[in-house]
Design an enzyme around this catalytic site. Structure first.
Site, PDB file in Angstrom:
ATOM      1  N   ARG A 102       0.835  -1.205   0.000  1.00 14.43           N
ATOM      2  CA  ARG A 102       0.000   0.000   0.000  1.00 14.43           C
ATOM      3  C   ARG A 102       0.871   1.257   0.000  1.00 14.43           C
ATOM      4  O   ARG A 102       0.557   2.231  -0.698  1.00 14.43           O
ATOM      5  CB  ARG A 102      -0.917   0.005   1.220  1.00 14.43           C
ATOM      6  CG  ARG A 102      -1.750   1.268   1.341  1.00 14.43           C
ATOM      7  CD  ARG A 102      -2.629   1.262   2.572  1.00 14.43           C
ATOM      8  NE  ARG A 102      -3.417   2.481   2.657  1.00 14.43           N
ATOM      9  CZ  ARG A 102      -4.333   2.710   3.589  1.00 14.43           C
ATOM     10  NH1 ARG A 102      -4.590   1.800   4.516  1.00 14.43           N
ATOM     11  NH2 ARG A 102      -5.006   3.843   3.597  1.00 14.43           N
ATOM     12  N   ASN A 156     -10.754  -4.185  -1.169  1.00 16.38           N
ATOM     13  CA  ASN A 156     -10.609  -3.152  -2.196  1.00 16.38           C
ATOM     14  C   ASN A 156      -9.690  -3.592  -3.329  1.00 16.38           C
ATOM     15  O   ASN A 156      -8.794  -4.391  -3.105  1.00 16.38           O
ATOM     16  CB  ASN A 156     -10.046  -1.876  -1.558  1.00 16.38           C
ATOM     17  CG  ASN A 156     -11.112  -1.078  -0.844  1.00 16.38           C
ATOM     18  OD1 ASN A 156     -12.229  -0.942  -1.326  1.00 16.38           O
ATOM     19  ND2 ASN A 156     -10.770  -0.540   0.321  1.00 16.38           N
ATOM     20  N   CYS A 176     -19.178  -1.725   0.963  1.00  9.24           N
ATOM     21  CA  CYS A 176     -18.305  -0.614   1.333  1.00  9.24           C
ATOM     22  C   CYS A 176     -18.976   0.122   2.497  1.00  9.24           C
ATOM     23  O   CYS A 176     -20.204   0.106   2.627  1.00  9.24           O
ATOM     24  CB  CYS A 176     -18.120   0.326   0.141  1.00  9.24           C
ATOM     25  SG  CYS A 176     -17.053   1.745   0.460  1.00  9.24           S
ATOM     26  N   HIS A 206     -16.486   3.936  -4.425  1.00  4.85           N
ATOM     27  CA  HIS A 206     -15.563   5.054  -4.251  1.00  4.85           C
ATOM     28  C   HIS A 206     -15.738   6.132  -5.323  1.00  4.85           C
ATOM     29  O   HIS A 206     -14.829   6.909  -5.591  1.00  4.85           O
ATOM     30  CB  HIS A 206     -14.110   4.578  -4.187  1.00  4.85           C
ATOM     31  CG  HIS A 206     -13.791   3.828  -2.939  1.00  4.85           C
ATOM     32  ND1 HIS A 206     -12.538   3.384  -2.623  1.00  4.85           N
ATOM     33  CD2 HIS A 206     -14.585   3.434  -1.900  1.00  4.85           C
ATOM     34  CE1 HIS A 206     -12.562   2.757  -1.460  1.00  4.85           C
ATOM     35  NE2 HIS A 206     -13.804   2.774  -1.013  1.00  4.85           N
ATOM     36  N   TYR A 253     -13.895  10.321  -1.874  1.00  7.69           N
ATOM     37  CA  TYR A 253     -12.995   9.940  -2.965  1.00  7.69           C
ATOM     38  C   TYR A 253     -13.124  10.853  -4.186  1.00  7.69           C
ATOM     39  O   TYR A 253     -12.249  10.851  -5.045  1.00  7.69           O
ATOM     40  CB  TYR A 253     -13.244   8.475  -3.365  1.00  7.69           C
ATOM     41  CG  TYR A 253     -12.802   7.525  -2.292  1.00  7.69           C
ATOM     42  CD1 TYR A 253     -11.504   7.031  -2.261  1.00  7.69           C
ATOM     43  CD2 TYR A 253     -13.680   7.135  -1.279  1.00  7.69           C
ATOM     44  CE1 TYR A 253     -11.088   6.174  -1.265  1.00  7.69           C
ATOM     45  CE2 TYR A 253     -13.273   6.278  -0.275  1.00  7.69           C
ATOM     46  CZ  TYR A 253     -11.974   5.803  -0.269  1.00  7.69           C
ATOM     47  OH  TYR A 253     -11.576   4.962   0.733  1.00  7.69           O
TER      48      TYR A 253
END
Length: 439
Positions: A102, A156, A176, A206, A253
């Site tokens: 990440r 995700n 989500c 998102h 987002y």
């Protein structure tokens, strides 16, 4: 499975959580404990290859159940087949490559002047490429071992992962926590209970907007924006005038699209979110090892995933108990948004029962939003094609796979330039080579 003719109780529910060693898991356990009347679990199995983390998380999970008087049995294992055997539902919460991967997703795109984020843009594509093949392998093993089990995906990028599962014929619904987070926020601002708040939530995972907020059938969104617009803008880190002009509440987002260059400058000026989360995780794991701890610690709220457990409990209960209630989930479009292909995965209110999730009708989407949704849907299609390279009869040659990655990046509205797409393709492959069979 319960009968589709009515709410048939399911007295012996077993759930498996793949990725059960996650520091998120105590949030989920707390929800299972508090909401045991909604989802009466007899057995919960945590599955994870990280035995050391699993021991810490599993021990705390048992203490949380014991403190809250939950009669269910909790166990853990590194053996996926054993863990999912006999499960009514399997919840996926994976992070392939961990926080280290990440951290890369959030940093190398910045070198090209593009947003670095774990689900959006080039970093989101990298995560999809690492994740989709693993999730499909897990799903195939679940289907072979236990073909009746539902898969609830919280992994995700949820939209792409759920699309992969559904197009491969798996019984899956994506989940989500953005929508439930908005519901709880709006309820608190309006001084009503969350159950009284109904959202007109529409878009992709998102990439969503709240176009109406109804209480007792009345849309109170104009009042909400007028009286609490500053609070909402601060939470979203967007300008208040933007919310007033749009007349909707975009998801957090949308910052990456509406304020891309400003966000890039901000991200370049501070440590990555992955670095922050990694530090929090180390503290949490230390706390989880304390035999006196028997509740989720306050620090967990800084980890993210607010209300994740309540959304997961509600969705799983609906799938297993045929409640036919309305929840906001990720499901196949099937004509709901007529400008998208039927096999696109959208995030909208849907009726959920033992047959799956059926999106409810949606008002026509305004061009300002529909254009972006169509663009990102095209990217998601190409992202899935790239993630499947080397599977399903697709050749594993590097040149073809590289072109698939390039095409997805070129299609993404946050990239869209050939020089950027070329540089980002090379960087993505370099940073993820160990996860790409063709690289």
């Amino acid at each position: 499975m319960p009968s589709p003719e009515g709410r048939t109780p399911h007295p012996r529910l077993k759930l498996a959580v793949v990725g059960g060693g996650s520091t998120y898991t105590p949030e989920l356990i707390d929800g299972f404990a508090r909401l045991r009347d909604v989802l009466p679990l007899e057995e919960l199995v945590l599955v994870d290859p990280a035995a050391d983390r699993l021991e810490l998380v599993g021990g705390l999970a048992r203490r949380i159940f014991a403190k809250q008087g939950h009669p269910g049995r909790i166990s853990w294992t590194g053996d996926l087949d054993a863990g999912v055997d006999g499960a009514d539902a399997v919840l996926l919460q994976l992070r392939i490559g961990g926080q280290a991967a990440r951290n890369q997703d959030e940093t190398w795109p910045l070198e090209c002047g593009c947003v670095g984020q774990e689900t959006t843009g080039a970093g989101g594509l990298a995560k999809a490429l690492r994740t989709v093949p693993v999730v499909l392998d897990i799903a195939e093993r679940v289907r072979r071992r236990n073909p009746g089990a539902w898969i609830v995906d919280f992994t995700n990028p949820v939209g792409i992962v759920t699309r992969a599962l559904l197009t491969h014929g798996h019984k899956a619904v994506g989940l989500c926590n953005v929508a439930i987070g908005f519901q709880r926020k709006f309820a608190a601002l309006l001084g009503v209970s969350p159950g009284q708040v109904e959202l007109e939530h529409v878009g992709l995972n998102h990439l969503t907007w709240e176009r109406a907020v109804r209480v007792a059938g009345e849309d109170v969104l104009p009042e909400l924006l007028a009286e609490h617009g500053d609070t909402l803008a601060d939470d979203l880190r967007m300008p208040r005038p933007l919310l007033d002009r749009l007349g909707v509440v975009p998801s957090y987002y949308l910052r990456y699209y509406y304020q891309h260059d400003a966000v890039v400058r901000e991200l370049r000026s501070k440590p990555s979110r992955a670095a922050e989360v990694a530090a929090i995780e180390q503290q949490l794991l230390g706390m989880y090892g304390d035999p006196a701890l028997d509740e989720k610690p306050e620090l967990l709220s800084r980890r993210g995933g607010a209300f994740y457990s309540e959304a997961a409990v509600a969705l799983t209960s609906s799938l297993l108990r045929h409640t036919r209630d309305t929840q906001i989930v990720n499901a196949l479009n099937r004509g709901t948004l007529p400008f998208l292909p039927d096999d696109a995965v959208i995030e909208v209110p849907a009726t959920v029962d033992s047959t799956g999730a059926t999106p409810l009708p949606v008002r026509p989407l305004e061009p300002l939003y529909a254009g972006l949704v169509a663009n990102v849907t095209a990217y998601e299609h190409l992202a899935l094609e790239a993630a499947l390279w080397g599977r399903d009869g697709r050749k594993a040659d590097r040149a073809g796979a590289r072109n698939a990655v390039f095409s997805a990046l070129l299609a993404h509205p946050l990239i869209g330039q050939t020089d950027y797409a070329d540089r980002l393709t090379d960087a993505l492959i370099a940073h993820n080579r160990e996860h790409l069979t063709w690289a």
